[in-house]
Design a protein around this motif. Sequence first.
Motif, PDB file in Angstrom:
ATOM      1  N   ILE A 159       6.295  -4.891  -9.818  1.00 51.59           N
ATOM      2  CA  ILE A 159       5.328  -4.879  -8.711  1.00 51.59           C
ATOM      3  C   ILE A 159       3.899  -5.044  -9.230  1.00 51.59           C
ATOM      4  O   ILE A 159       3.123  -5.837  -8.719  1.00 51.59           O
ATOM      5  CB  ILE A 159       5.444  -3.557  -7.909  1.00 51.59           C
ATOM      6  N   PHE A 160       3.552  -4.252 -10.245  1.00 53.09           N
ATOM      7  CA  PHE A 160       2.155  -4.206 -10.705  1.00 53.09           C
ATOM      8  C   PHE A 160       1.884  -5.102 -11.912  1.00 53.09           C
ATOM      9  O   PHE A 160       0.744  -5.402 -12.197  1.00 53.09           O
ATOM     10  CB  PHE A 160       1.778  -2.768 -11.087  1.00 53.09           C
TER      11      PHE A 160
ATOM     12  N   VAL B 170      -7.107  -0.995  -5.180  1.00 49.60           N
ATOM     13  CA  VAL B 170      -5.862  -0.874  -4.404  1.00 49.60           C
ATOM     14  C   VAL B 170      -5.614   0.590  -4.012  1.00 49.60           C
ATOM     15  O   VAL B 170      -5.198   0.881  -2.884  1.00 49.60           O
ATOM     16  CB  VAL B 170      -4.680  -1.443  -5.227  1.00 49.60           C
TER      17      VAL B 170
ATOM     18  N   GLY C 188      -5.434   1.760  -0.204  1.00 51.37           N
ATOM     19  CA  GLY C 188      -4.190   2.403   0.222  1.00 51.37           C
ATOM     20  C   GLY C 188      -4.458   3.767   0.842  1.00 51.37           C
ATOM     21  O   GLY C 188      -3.911   4.103   1.904  1.00 51.37           O
ATOM     22  N   LEU C 189      -5.315   4.535   0.214  1.00 51.97           N
ATOM     23  CA  LEU C 189      -5.624   5.871   0.735  1.00 51.97           C
ATOM     24  C   LEU C 189      -6.362   5.799   2.070  1.00 51.97           C
ATOM     25  O   LEU C 189      -6.116   6.599   2.976  1.00 51.97           O
ATOM     26  CB  LEU C 189      -6.464   6.648  -0.290  1.00 51.97           C
TER      27      LEU C 189
ATOM     28  N   ILE D 119      -6.133   3.388   4.295  1.00 55.38           N
ATOM     29  CA  ILE D 119      -5.168   2.973   5.335  1.00 55.38           C
ATOM     30  C   ILE D 119      -4.382   4.184   5.828  1.00 55.38           C
ATOM     31  O   ILE D 119      -4.254   4.424   7.034  1.00 55.38           O
ATOM     32  CB  ILE D 119      -4.217   1.883   4.775  1.00 55.38           C
ATOM     33  N   VAL D 120      -3.887   4.985   4.894  1.00 53.52           N
ATOM     34  CA  VAL D 120      -3.091   6.152   5.293  1.00 53.52           C
ATOM     35  C   VAL D 120      -3.981   7.190   5.987  1.00 53.52           C
ATOM     36  O   VAL D 120      -3.547   7.860   6.928  1.00 53.52           O
ATOM     37  CB  VAL D 120      -2.367   6.756   4.067  1.00 53.52           C
TER      38      VAL D 120
ATOM     39  N   LEU E  18      -0.385  -3.009  -2.987  1.00 54.01           N
ATOM     40  CA  LEU E  18      -0.946  -2.260  -1.858  1.00 54.01           C
ATOM     41  C   LEU E  18       0.168  -1.578  -1.056  1.00 54.01           C
ATOM     42  O   LEU E  18       0.025  -0.415  -0.655  1.00 54.01           O
ATOM     43  CB  LEU E  18      -1.753  -3.214  -0.974  1.00 54.01           C
TER      44      LEU E  18
ATOM     45  N   PHE F 257       3.021  -0.589  -2.144  1.00 55.73           N
ATOM     46  CA  PHE F 257       3.510   0.564  -2.916  1.00 55.73           C
ATOM     47  C   PHE F 257       2.532   1.738  -2.805  1.00 55.73           C
ATOM     48  O   PHE F 257       2.937   2.883  -2.597  1.00 55.73           O
ATOM     49  CB  PHE F 257       3.694   0.171  -4.383  1.00 55.73           C
ATOM     50  N   THR F 258       1.235   1.436  -2.929  1.00 58.46           N
ATOM     51  CA  THR F 258       0.228   2.506  -2.887  1.00 58.46           C
ATOM     52  C   THR F 258       0.189   3.169  -1.517  1.00 58.46           C
ATOM     53  O   THR F 258       0.074   4.400  -1.414  1.00 58.46           O
ATOM     54  CB  THR F 258      -1.165   1.943  -3.244  1.00 58.46           C
ATOM     55  N   VAL F 259       0.303   2.346  -0.466  1.00 60.56           N
ATOM     56  CA  VAL F 259       0.319   2.922   0.886  1.00 60.56           C
ATOM     57  C   VAL F 259       1.554   3.798   1.059  1.00 60.56           C
ATOM     58  O   VAL F 259       1.479   4.909   1.611  1.00 60.56           O
ATOM     59  CB  VAL F 259       0.283   1.796   1.954  1.00 60.56           C
TER      60      VAL F 259
END
Lengths: 528, 170
Positions: A26-27, A221, A225-226, A228-229, B14, B16-18
């Motif tokens: 993935i990364f 990222v 990501g944080l 968004i949540v 992204l 995965f992080t979400v």
Amino acid sequence: MEAVISSLRSGLRRIFESAEGLLDKIFGPKLNPFGQLGAIGYFLYWIVAASGIYLFAVYDTGLENTYESIEWYTYDHWYHAGVMRSLHRYASDLMVVMMLVHLAREFALDRYRGVRWFSWFTGIPVIWMVYISGITGYWLIWDKLAQYVAVTSTELLDWLPIFGEPIARNYLSGGVLSSRFFTLLIFLHVAVPLILLFIMWVHIQRISRPKVNPPRLLAGVIVVGLVIVSLWQPALSQGPADLTQEPSPVGLDWFYLPLYPLADSNPGLVWLFLAVATLLIGLMPWLPPLKKPKPAAVDLAHCNGCGRCVDDCPYEALILAPRSDDLPYSHEVAVNASKCVSCGICMGACPSSTPFRRTAELATGIDIPDLPLTEVRGRVQEVAETLTGAPRVLVIACTHSAGARHDGAVLALPCVAMAPPPLIDYVLSRDLADGVVVAGCAERSCHNRLGVDWTKQRIAGERDPYLRKRVPRERLLTVWASPTEGRVFRRELADFVDRLKALPADDGSGTRMPPAPSSAGAAEEKAL
Amino acid sequence: MIDGVSFPRIIGMLVFTVALSALAAVFDDWPRYSRIPDGMAVLKFSFTHGSDRSSLCKRRSREELQKLPPNKRVPLDCPRERPPVVTELEVNGEQLFFKSLPPSGIAKDGPSRLYERFLVPAGDHTITARMRDTPREEGFDYESTRRVTLVPGQNLSIDFRHETGGFVMN
């Protein structure tokens, strides 16, 4: 005991390598979060700190107003202060995850014993401070969860025979608490994270080039990501605290409060668990079998104080000191034995570490007593003699890599960067093999932190000592694979063998030299 | 491409992080935990109180006073140590708690301290708290009885305030 720890370590390692392999897909190896756990931990700390400072501006420390002020900014100002609150909460949770995974991974990779005790040991107060910071934070909201945390925490503390009046009496009824109490909690919630930051700084003092910032893209990222949540699932309060009612049921933060249900029923058992866990983790670096390899040794006769080894040491075990002999150089290298893990990277960095030197007893500026350069050269020759068929492929492997488990001709070293670039040149130019494979750890998890990076840069001609241009690159393969990634290693090796077969027997580079003389022969050669 | 990383890969990172952050959000307050079973209420019986040691004092005789230096000739000889506080809690006529609480401090001259939680079913109860803070062998110096109706999840605190003359139930 030894067997239990060993099997636990290898089991954990297998789990980690599977998970790391997945995240590699993935990364990519460079951004794999498993290779950045400490740096991500630091980054999350800064997110928590920045959001905390923001929230402090709108937080009211009055007993009556605390809860209201948080509700006000959570709902009326959800688009900035509300998001900040969620960021503060979720980044703190992820910090616990990163910290515990980092701890387990260092254990699995066996990077906590011997001279590495310092970073391991100083990690213990980091864990304590992270938890204390989080728990005092929950207190401040003064909702039902805060009430539960406050009462249970104080009952837990009261179990210890060190306080006079039971602290839990502060929450017996509403009239006892005052606004000043929240001022004290704010002070704690600021002071403890500052102490935490200081210990985090101490934690990385014995390693060079510590990664305290993740790569920019990964950091971006994480923030996105944080956010968004935080917008999708904002952190909310659980209703105002009311000391006339039990806060039950209550939504617990299981990252910070997993022991609280046990504290309700048996606070003594919680303290016993914490004491035993702290003691056991603290003692682990000294549990048998002890790792005490001999530290690197400097041979001043071959050291001109160039400082390449000092630059390359991942553990800050080398320093440049004023010259102590009569040679016309300003500095010499000094080894701090208490920091040296004997990885051999210094030997690989030393310009004197060349197997071409025609001396009876091959010496270099800095050497590893348990596996000196002369023995490395001798082993290369021994391994090369076992090669049969065509093409002949010699593997120079880190003992922590997939290459070290290869059935063929392998020279295993504590770190792949221990192999000085001239060693590759030596093998090919002396026709000891038709091809050389340099096999190191997976890029995300170099056992000696920087060994993979340095090896890549030396081969690419970006870092001293360079691999000479004359070395035919088509006869050299680098593979970065962990022990469980044997399939990757075998596949790349098979492709390499096919490519070698396709090469002409003499590639016309003109770099092949006569075979190396034996030790006795070398002495004769020098005499001549 | 950003920093040499393709957009599909960035999207994967992204996602995965979400997902990881969402897990943090989920376990941030779930599953919920109940400290007390349904239909129960809590009695918190707690106080800090030093027992009366004046009754342990004895009057010095003239001979005893003569033996003391002039500046220490105090008629009463009182021990530093306090007697324990004996306390009892009854609910509906049944003894729920009885304990002799020793004085605190190395010299045993500090107050006796108590902090106990009890679960009782919600509903009507007659609660009686008693305390003995003198050296006598039997009986109590303070007693307070109250009929209460406890709703589920209610916290009833039973404190002792010497200055107001006895137990306080909130």
